[in-house]
Scaffold this active site. Structure first.
Site, PDB file in Angstrom:
ATOM      1  N   LYS A 186      37.701  39.296  37.399  1.00  0.00           N
ATOM      2  CA  LYS A 186      38.684  38.067  37.722  1.00  0.00           C
ATOM      3  C   LYS A 186      39.529  38.975  36.062  1.00  0.00           C
ATOM      4  CE  LYS A 186      36.183  34.230  38.640  1.00  0.00           C
ATOM      5  NZ  LYS A 186      34.828  33.903  39.588  1.00  0.00           N
TER       6      LYS A 186
ATOM      7  N   HIS B 213      41.446  34.238  38.659  1.00  0.00           N
ATOM      8  CA  HIS B 213      40.858  33.420  39.060  1.00  0.00           C
ATOM      9  C   HIS B 213      41.540  32.700  39.978  1.00  0.00           C
ATOM     10  CE1 HIS B 213      37.006  31.202  39.671  1.00  0.00           C
ATOM     11  NE2 HIS B 213      37.272  30.436  38.484  1.00  0.00           N
TER      12      HIS B 213
END
Length: 786
Positions: free
Chosen positions: A343, A348
């Site tokens: 991430k 995300h």
């Protein structure tokens, strides 16, 4: 058509385990289009998080994210099936990634009926819903704009994937927030292991939405610079968008086709925190149970694991909780295991994160390289594990894990193995046994309780009233009778229906829930009331007006999380959103979890709440012109247990859940096969699973709800099957209403009550279908001591 399976080849029969392998991968991320672009960027430690240009960013807590650089344009025209004009980016991402995965897998000769789809998403087609709501608010919507609501449900993307590649086996969508992609892989692997499919297209997709940026802004969770997971100076997450899709197949099928085998899916673990709506358990207690579950299912030890692709969001609480979870599950081996976060380079991806990160984990095994954590600023003592800072490294490994943990405390861990390395001993499958129903509860327009439901069905009068052109039956219940005022403060109506019906079902079953009790919730509509309440102020031009109290309830699995928190069910959890067949889909997932001994009991609530926006959407769809159709609210829960667990505690067994089958028409978004071929395949598959012939069926509880386009094909299919048995076909939804995803639970309770009231006691079929041609059939029969 085959009527019955040979005993030794039936799904779930105790036999050698079926090995599941990864044969193809595809991705669309901020690194660009393609799995190669994704892996090359990740391996190099290149962050693709930058200014977001595809939507206005004024008023949010950040202006950056992991944005897909160019619009995706898949070959399949999903708009043609319903005359749509405007594309849904989450669907485009999923189809584009799937094209790559399918092309690389080389399994084209496999029969369509042996292929399935498991799709995960946090938001589904929410970007389309936002645009529709904005045009409606501004008064600029064209007359036929409402048909685009067909693109909003997550199941629409699963069905578009089925249609694009003509995959006619099981199809489901799963919405466990940021763990959705991992759950999709787990459910796909389970379908292959159980023999319900030979190959599954599995993964997840999510696009940027105003809801997500406003929501994480309201929680003060966004960083103004690219996320720095596990670092001492981390201050928040970066959102990303895109999709990851994997082709999973049974190993012998893959080898016979000459397909590439990139990795083996060794096992998975699922759990519920039962702790908080958004925050993880600070010691990672629930996450550690998911990791241990994956290790146990895979037959491996912590010392066998060389690398973990971490959840690693970059928020202070999440990263430290995950590190604690790894320590709790791995012990001393934790300090010797690489744990990095992708991430930091792509953001995300919410519901797609588990799928994209699984692809990265597979590539790490293929190239024997641990990818780095970018933007690292130094070790935080609260984390302290080997984050592979900034630069990847060569690493010999035979097994790797992918962690994903979500809002509402849904945890998932998937274990992958390197096929060129040491092969691990696969645990022997559990002994074959039965799944039984030991409790149930209903909250419907007929009132609360099974007696009220049965009396309304026997009376035969149509429930509900007219609401601006739609016939609507509202659930009649007082949440204060079930839930304290303090607890209700943070629950929306959907969660209240779930918690109240689960508490009543547990009482009916005489069961106390614990970490051996799972929750698999089905909902076709999800938390639309909370989404509307959160989104409308944002659409009014005030992104910073999104309420932090409401936002946690906008994820589809919020209700399941509330159940876990308030009744103590901390075993495996999932939330499936297979449209109007969601409750049936939840029951099939729970059935398979029980047979794998992942839980002793599973609560299966199916809940639906008809918000103003939902009714607007139904009015706008071209399907709902029939006057005999009633939309209904419901909170209906069944308690499922393995028979051995139920008998051991002296439980009253109401019925045996003997078999299930799922089939997809693959006819296009919002379309059915007009001859009912998919419905018939689902019924025969369920009968075959149960070891029954059609002539043994004593009743069919039909999906029919007064919607001609769906009812007519089913009538053809049930007519053909009923002709072989002479059994009656019941249509309870035509009087009690269509409770959207709760129809299977509704029919199951009526069938069980009917046996108690003197109706013929024998096997029954229960049908459920989505509006897009996904059909699920269940077999229940009276309990026996055999």
């Amino acid at each position: 058509m085959t009527d019955v399976y040979d005993h030794d080849t039936r799904p779930d029969a105790a036999a050698r385990p079926r090995t599941v392998v990864v044969c193809g991968v595809g991705a669309v991320t901020a690194q660009g289009e393609g799995a190669t672009a994704l892996w090359e960027g990740i391996r190099a430690g290149r962050s693709a998080i930058g200014p977001v240009r595809g939507m206005p960013m004024d008023g949010y807590g950040t202006a950056i994210g992991g944005e897909v650089p160019h619009p995706s344009r898949p070959a399949y025209d999903y708009l043609a099936s319903f005359g749509g004009r405007e594309r849904e980016p989450a669907m485009d991402f999923a189809l584009t990634a799937a094209q790559e995965a399918m092309a690389g897998a080389g399994l084209g000769a496999l029969p369509a009926e042996r292929w399935g789809v498991a799709f995960g998403s946090c938001n589904g087609g929410l970007r389309t819903a936002e645009k529709l709501a904005r045009r409606s608010h501004e008064g600029t919507a064209p007359p036929d704009d409402g048909r685009h609501y067909l693109l909003v449900p997550p199941q629409a993307i699963a069905e578009a994937l089925s249609s694009a590649f003509r995959l006619k086996g099981p199809a489901l969508s799963v919405n466990t927030a940021c763990a959705s992609g991992a759950h999709a892989i787990a459910h796909a692997a389970e379908a292959i292991s159980a023999g319900r499919a030979d190959a599954m297209l599995a993964g997840g997709s999510d696009a940027f939405t105003e809801t997500a940026f406003a929501g994480f802004t309201s929680l003060q969770s966004l960083s103004t610079k690219p996320a720095a997971p596990y670092s001492k100076d981390r201050d928040g997450l970066s959102l990303g968008e895109g999709a990851g899709m994997l082709v999973l197949a049974e190993e012998s099928v893959a080898r016979a086709a000459g397909a590439p085998i990139l990795a083996e899916v060794l096992g998975y673990g699922l759990s519920a925190d039962g702790y908080h709506a958004t925050a993880p358990h600070p010691e990672g207690e629930g996450a550690a149970r998911a990791i241990r579950g994956a290790l146990k299912a895979a037959g491996i030890t912590p010392q066998d694991v060389g690398y973990i692709n971490g959840h690693g969001t970059g928020t202070p609480k999440n990263d430290s909780a995950e590190s604690n979870a790894v320590r709790a599950a791995f012990g001393e081996a934790a300090d010797k295991t690489a744990l990095s976060s992708s991430k930091s380079m792509i953001g995300h991806l919410l519901g797609a994160a588990g799928a994209v990160e699984a692809i990265i984990t597979v590539q790490a095994l293929v190239e024997q390289t641990a990818p780095p954590t970018a933007n690292f600023t130094g070790t935080d003592p609260k984390c302290g594990l080997d984050a592979v800072p900034d630069t990847g490294r060569e690493l010999a490994m035979n097994a790797a894990l992918s962690n994903n943990f979500a809002f509402a405390g849904a945890n998932a861990c998937v274990a992958f193995g390197w096929p060129s390395g040491r092969r691990f001993s696969v645990p022997a499958p559990p002994a074959a046994e039965k799944v039984v129903i030991t409790g149930g509860a209903a909250i419907t327009a007929a009132g609360e309780g099974l007696d009220a439901l049965w009396e309304a069905w026997q009376h035969g009068g149509r429930l509900g009233t007219e609401e601006d052109g739609l016939h609507v039956a509202r659930a009649d219940f007082d949440p204060a009778a079930h839930i304290s005022a303090r607890d209700r403060r943070r629950m929306d109506r959907l969660s209240q229906l779930a918690v109240a019906s689960c508490r009543a079902a547990l009482a009916h079953a005489g069961l106390d829930a614990d970490e051996h009790t799972g929750v698999v919730l089905g909902t076709g509509l999800g938390p639309m009331r909370s989404i509307e309440d959160f989104l409308l102020p944002v659409l009014g031009g005030c992104p910073d007006h999104g309420s932090p109290a409401i936002f946690p309830n906008t994820v589809f699995n919020a209700a399941a999380g509330q159940v876990a928190m308030h009744v103590g069910a901390k075993g495996p959890t999932s939330t499936v959103t297979t449209g109007h067949a969601a409750g049936a889909s939840a029951l099939t997932v729970a059935h398979d979890l029980l047979l794998q001994h992942r839980a002793d009991a599973v609560l299966c609530p199916a809940v639906e709440d008809l918000s103003p926006g939902v009714l607007t959407a139904y009015r706008g769809l071209p399907l709902f012109t029939d006057t005999g159709y009633t939309l209904a609210e419901a909170g209906i829960t069944l308690v499922l247990e393995r028979e051995s667990s139920a008998r051991a505690r002296g439980a009253r067994v109401l019925a045996e859940f003997a078999g299930h089958g799922t089939a997809c028409d693959a006819a296009g978004v919002g379309r059915w096969d007009e001859d009912g071929e998919g419905v018939e395949r689902a019924m025969h598959a369920a009968l075959g699973h149960a070891g029954l012939h059609p002539g043994e069926v004593t009743a069919i509880w039909a999906n029919a709800a007064g919607l001609t386009r769906a009812d007519a094909p089913e009538a053809l299919a049930t007519g053909r099957l009923a002709a072989a048995s002479g059994c009656p076909v019941h249509t309870p939804k035509q009087t009690l209403g269509e409770p959207v995803g709760a129809g299977a639970q509704l029919a199951a309770l009526l069938a069980v009550t009917g046996w108690q009231e003197g109706t013929p006691a024998g096997p029954v079929l229960i049908n459920s279908s989505s509006l897009g041609g996904t059909h699920i059939s269940l077999v229940l029969r009276p309990a026996t001591e055999n």
